[in-house]
Design a protein around this motif. Structure first.
Motif, PDB file in Angstrom:
ATOM      1  N   SER A  62       0.781  -1.241   0.000  1.00 58.56           N
ATOM      2  CA  SER A  62       0.000   0.000   0.000  1.00 58.56           C
ATOM      3  C   SER A  62       0.814   1.294   0.000  1.00 58.56           C
ATOM      4  O   SER A  62       0.232   2.367   0.013  1.00 58.56           O
ATOM      5  N   HIS A  63       2.152   1.212   0.004  1.00 54.57           N
ATOM      6  CA  HIS A  63       2.869   2.477   0.136  1.00 54.57           C
ATOM      7  C   HIS A  63       3.413   2.981  -1.211  1.00 54.57           C
ATOM      8  O   HIS A  63       4.241   2.336  -1.845  1.00 54.57           O
ATOM      9  N   VAL A  64       2.928   4.151  -1.593  1.00 57.28           N
ATOM     10  CA  VAL A  64       3.238   4.715  -2.907  1.00 57.28           C
ATOM     11  C   VAL A  64       4.751   4.839  -3.129  1.00 57.28           C
ATOM     12  O   VAL A  64       5.272   4.449  -4.188  1.00 57.28           O
ATOM     13  N   ASP A  65       5.482   5.355  -2.131  1.00 54.50           N
ATOM     14  CA  ASP A  65       6.929   5.548  -2.311  1.00 54.50           C
ATOM     15  C   ASP A  65       7.636   4.225  -2.596  1.00 54.50           C
ATOM     16  O   ASP A  65       8.559   4.158  -3.401  1.00 54.50           O
ATOM     17  N   THR A 101      -8.939   1.899  -2.980  1.00 61.92           N
ATOM     18  CA  THR A 101      -8.405   3.204  -2.566  1.00 61.92           C
ATOM     19  C   THR A 101      -8.859   4.319  -3.513  1.00 61.92           C
ATOM     20  O   THR A 101      -9.093   4.065  -4.708  1.00 61.92           O
ATOM     21  N   GLU A 103      -6.897   6.355  -4.668  1.00 60.96           N
ATOM     22  CA  GLU A 103      -5.778   6.589  -5.612  1.00 60.96           C
ATOM     23  C   GLU A 103      -6.073   6.086  -7.021  1.00 60.96           C
ATOM     24  O   GLU A 103      -5.436   6.515  -7.974  1.00 60.96           O
ATOM     25  N   TYR A 125       1.574   1.818  -7.275  1.00 66.83           N
ATOM     26  CA  TYR A 125       0.692   1.340  -6.202  1.00 66.83           C
ATOM     27  C   TYR A 125      -0.735   1.249  -6.708  1.00 66.83           C
ATOM     28  O   TYR A 125      -1.483   0.326  -6.360  1.00 66.83           O
ATOM     29  N   ASN A 153      -7.354   8.736   2.617  1.00 61.33           N
ATOM     30  CA  ASN A 153      -6.195   8.456   3.491  1.00 61.33           C
ATOM     31  C   ASN A 153      -6.618   8.141   4.923  1.00 61.33           C
ATOM     32  O   ASN A 153      -7.285   8.957   5.561  1.00 61.33           O
ATOM     33  N   GLU A 162       5.867   4.545   7.896  1.00 58.69           N
ATOM     34  CA  GLU A 162       6.233   5.068   6.569  1.00 58.69           C
ATOM     35  C   GLU A 162       5.202   6.084   6.077  1.00 58.69           C
ATOM     36  O   GLU A 162       5.515   6.935   5.263  1.00 58.69           O
ATOM     37  N   LEU A 164       2.504   9.340   6.153  1.00 56.15           N
ATOM     38  CA  LEU A 164       2.811  10.714   6.568  1.00 56.15           C
ATOM     39  C   LEU A 164       2.555  11.010   8.049  1.00 56.15           C
ATOM     40  O   LEU A 164       3.445  11.532   8.741  1.00 56.15           O
ATOM     41  N   VAL A 180       9.010  17.174   3.805  1.00 59.29           N
ATOM     42  CA  VAL A 180       7.769  17.566   3.127  1.00 59.29           C
ATOM     43  C   VAL A 180       8.050  17.582   1.630  1.00 59.29           C
ATOM     44  O   VAL A 180       8.932  18.311   1.165  1.00 59.29           O
ATOM     45  N   ASN A 223      -0.959  19.224   2.810  1.00 57.55           N
ATOM     46  CA  ASN A 223      -0.036  18.516   3.716  1.00 57.55           C
ATOM     47  C   ASN A 223       0.613  19.446   4.737  1.00 57.55           C
ATOM     48  O   ASN A 223       0.724  19.117   5.915  1.00 57.55           O
ATOM     49  N   HIS A 258       3.531  12.648  -8.229  1.00 60.82           N
ATOM     50  CA  HIS A 258       2.787  12.966  -7.000  1.00 60.82           C
ATOM     51  C   HIS A 258       1.397  13.521  -7.315  1.00 60.82           C
ATOM     52  O   HIS A 258       1.264  14.613  -7.868  1.00 60.82           O
ATOM     53  N   TYR A 262      -6.527  14.520  -3.526  1.00 61.39           N
ATOM     54  CA  TYR A 262      -7.568  13.496  -3.419  1.00 61.39           C
ATOM     55  C   TYR A 262      -8.741  14.121  -2.683  1.00 61.39           C
ATOM     56  O   TYR A 262      -8.539  14.832  -1.687  1.00 61.39           O
ATOM     57  N   TYR A 315      14.972   8.767   1.949  1.00 65.59           N
ATOM     58  CA  TYR A 315      15.158  10.153   2.417  1.00 65.59           C
ATOM     59  C   TYR A 315      16.606  10.622   2.500  1.00 65.59           C
ATOM     60  O   TYR A 315      16.833  11.833   2.550  1.00 65.59           O
TER      61      TYR A 315
HETATM   62  O1  TDX Z   1       7.659  11.828   3.995  1.00 61.91           O
HETATM   63  C1  TDX Z   1       6.611  12.174   3.413  1.00 61.91           C
HETATM   64  N1  TDX Z   1       6.467  13.473   3.033  1.00 61.91           N
HETATM   65  C2  TDX Z   1       5.374  13.943   2.367  1.00 61.91           C
HETATM   66  O2  TDX Z   1       5.289  15.138   2.042  1.00 61.91           O
HETATM   67  C3  TDX Z   1       5.546  11.245   3.127  1.00 61.91           C
HETATM   68  C4  TDX Z   1       5.629   9.797   3.531  1.00 61.91           C
HETATM   69  C5  TDX Z   1       4.431  11.733   2.457  1.00 61.91           C
HETATM   70  N2  TDX Z   1       4.353  13.028   2.069  1.00 61.91           N
HETATM   71  C6  TDX Z   1       3.138  13.491   1.353  1.00 61.91           C
HETATM   72  C7  TDX Z   1       2.780  12.665   0.146  1.00 61.91           C
HETATM   73  C8  TDX Z   1       1.276  12.751   0.117  1.00 61.91           C
HETATM   74  O3  TDX Z   1       0.874  13.927  -0.551  1.00 61.91           O
HETATM   75  O4  TDX Z   1       2.049  13.322   2.258  1.00 61.91           O
HETATM   76  C9  TDX Z   1       0.877  12.846   1.588  1.00 61.91           C
HETATM   77  C10 TDX Z   1       0.442  11.531   2.198  1.00 61.91           C
HETATM   78  O5  TDX Z   1       1.427  10.574   1.876  1.00 61.91           O
HETATM   79  P1  TDX Z   1       1.270   9.018   2.267  1.00 61.91           P
HETATM   80  O6  TDX Z   1       1.037   8.891   3.723  1.00 61.91           O
HETATM   81  O7  TDX Z   1       2.424   8.309   1.668  1.00 61.91           O
HETATM   82  O8  TDX Z   1      -0.092   8.624   1.564  1.00 61.91           O
HETATM   83  P2  TDX Z   1      -0.545   8.772   0.010  1.00 61.91           P
HETATM   84  O9  TDX Z   1       0.581   8.780  -0.912  1.00 61.91           O
HETATM   85  O10 TDX Z   1      -1.514   9.922  -0.049  1.00 61.91           O
HETATM   86  O11 TDX Z   1      -1.315   7.391  -0.205  1.00 61.91           O
HETATM   87  C11 TDX Z   1      -2.263   7.000   0.763  1.00 61.91           C
HETATM   88  O12 TDX Z   1      -3.566   7.194   0.333  1.00 61.91           O
HETATM   89  C12 TDX Z   1      -4.201   6.213  -0.380  1.00 61.91           C
HETATM   90  C13 TDX Z   1      -1.982   5.592   1.263  1.00 61.91           C
HETATM   91  O13 TDX Z   1      -0.612   5.402   1.497  1.00 61.91           O
HETATM   92  C14 TDX Z   1      -2.541   4.581   0.368  1.00 61.91           C
HETATM   93  O14 TDX Z   1      -2.323   3.281   0.897  1.00 61.91           O
HETATM   94  C15 TDX Z   1      -3.980   4.851   0.235  1.00 61.91           C
HETATM   95  O15 TDX Z   1      -4.622   3.873  -0.487  1.00 61.91           O
END
Ligand code: TDX
Length: 321
Positions: A62-65, A101, A103, A125, A153, A162, A164, A180, A223, A258, A262, A315
């Motif tokens: 489930s983690h996009v990164d 999701t 996404e 993802y 989310n 992992e 946010l 960020v 964010n 990115h 959503y 990172y």
């Molecule tokens: O270190 C970070 N810095 C940052 O700016 C991380 C981990 C994220 N972000 C940003 C990216 C996104 O815009 O924060 C936002 C949220 O990131 P994530 O927590 O990775 O979630 P997201 O990418 O939005 O995806 C999530 O939403 C849909 C879930 O991880 C998915 O599993 C879900 O289905």
């Protein structure tokens, strides 16, 4: 995962990959209505050996990164795994709730995602979009009683750091930089995990086969605004200086592909199934921060080994330069 006929028993089938953790289930492990099975949804023989009449598919990478670093595990679990569950549901004639999701819709430049919005996934993802289409095909071709949920989310206790919100909380507590991505103006729509769980339960019991239900709490936020709010509350709970915590904010190179925004329209599940989110965002966030402060042992066990290797790949360079 399932419900035999007389007394509901849940089998929890989990491969226990990096984010799986039996500690999270300690409070139900001794229940005689619950059984844990270590296994993979890609293992058809294992699925065939179990007796059940409903499947809830929460299993996913489930983690996009991570999907940007390596898409292969995503395609296997999210697509091939879902195919296995669909075959099992077809053979058994049982219900399948496929937890997906927002996404899969891609980025909402304007307006809200509804169940008819086109699928325009932007990250590997969002291979979840492929599994959603497979579910649709099995409904149409084989008459499988499947329902899809698409949630925004999630946040709450026990979330792997992992994501946010827990990442911000743990880095703030530990005095580490808070990364960020880009300009921090990407928007996410946040929902407390237990509200999501109640939505899945409502869909399992009252959802119409073949339908899709969007799940969200109408709670969009850029964010950077979310991060500042979190840091304010952490400072309050720990009696720390808010300025010191906001000083940890570090803008870093953006995530590839990115999604900008959503935004979920939950009108269908509200109107049809009477579901409503019950947790106000400020309460959920306060509770979540408290949980991480009180459960240091839980997360200290996680932020070592594999996690630190991932953290460095994800990172290291971004924070150095
Ligand atoms: O270190 C970070 N810095 C940052 O700016 C991380 C981990 C994220 N972000 C940003 C990216 C996104 O815009 O924060 C936002 C949220 O990131 P994530 O927590 O990775 O979630 P997201 O990418 O939005 O995806 C999530 O939403 C849909 C879930 O991880 C998915 O599993 C879900 O289905």
């Amino acid at each position: 995962m399932c419900c035999p006929r007389i007394r509901t028993t849940a089998f929890n089938l989990d491969r226990l990959t990096y984010a799986g953790n039996l500690e999270n289930l300690k409070d139900i492990e001794s229940s005689d209505r619950y059984e844990f099975i270590k296994g993979d949804i890609c293992d058809r023989k294992l699925l065939e050996s179990l007796e059940f009449d409903a499947i809830l598919n929460f299993a996913a990478e489930s983690h996009v990164d991570r999907s940007i670093l390596d898409a292969a595990p995503f395609l296997k679990t999210n697509i091939a795994g879902t195919h296995n569950l669909l075959e099992t549901a077809r053979q058994r004639g049982c219900t399948l709730v496929h937890v997906s999701t927002d996404e899969v819709y891609g980025s909402a430049e304007t307006g809200l995602f509804n169940e008819g919005s086109p699928l325009l996934p932007n990250s590997p993802y969002a291979s979840k979009a492929s599994s959603d289409l497979l579910v649709r095909a099995y409904v149409e071709t084989h008459g499988v009683r499947a329902v899809i949920t698409r949630c925004s989310n999630n946040y709450g206790p026990y979330q792997f750091p992992e994501k946010l919100i827990p990442l911000v909380i743990l880095n703030a507590i530990s005095g580490k930089p808070i990364p960020v991505y880009g300009d921090g103006m990407n928007v996410r729509d946040w929902i407390y995990v237990e509200d999501h769980c109640r939505a899945v339960d409502a869909v399992l019991h009252r959802g119409r086969p073949g339908e899709i239900y969007n799940v969200g709490a109408r709670n969009e936020m850029p964010n950077i605004e979310l991060i500042r709010l979190l840091l304010g509350k952490i400072a309050e709970q720990l009696g720390m200086s808010e300025d010191r915590l906001t000083g940890l904010i570090t803008f870093v190179k953006d995530r590839q592909g990115h999604d900008r925004r959503y935004a979920i329209d939950p009108a269908k599940i509200e109107g049809e199934l009477g579901w409503r989110p019950e947790t106000a965002f400020e309460d959920g966030i306060t509770r979540t921060i408290r949980w991480y402060i009180d459960n240091r042992k839980w997360w200290e066990g996680i932020i070592s080994g594999e996690y630190m290797k991932y953290y460095d790949v994800q990172y290291g360079e971004r924070l150095r330069g």
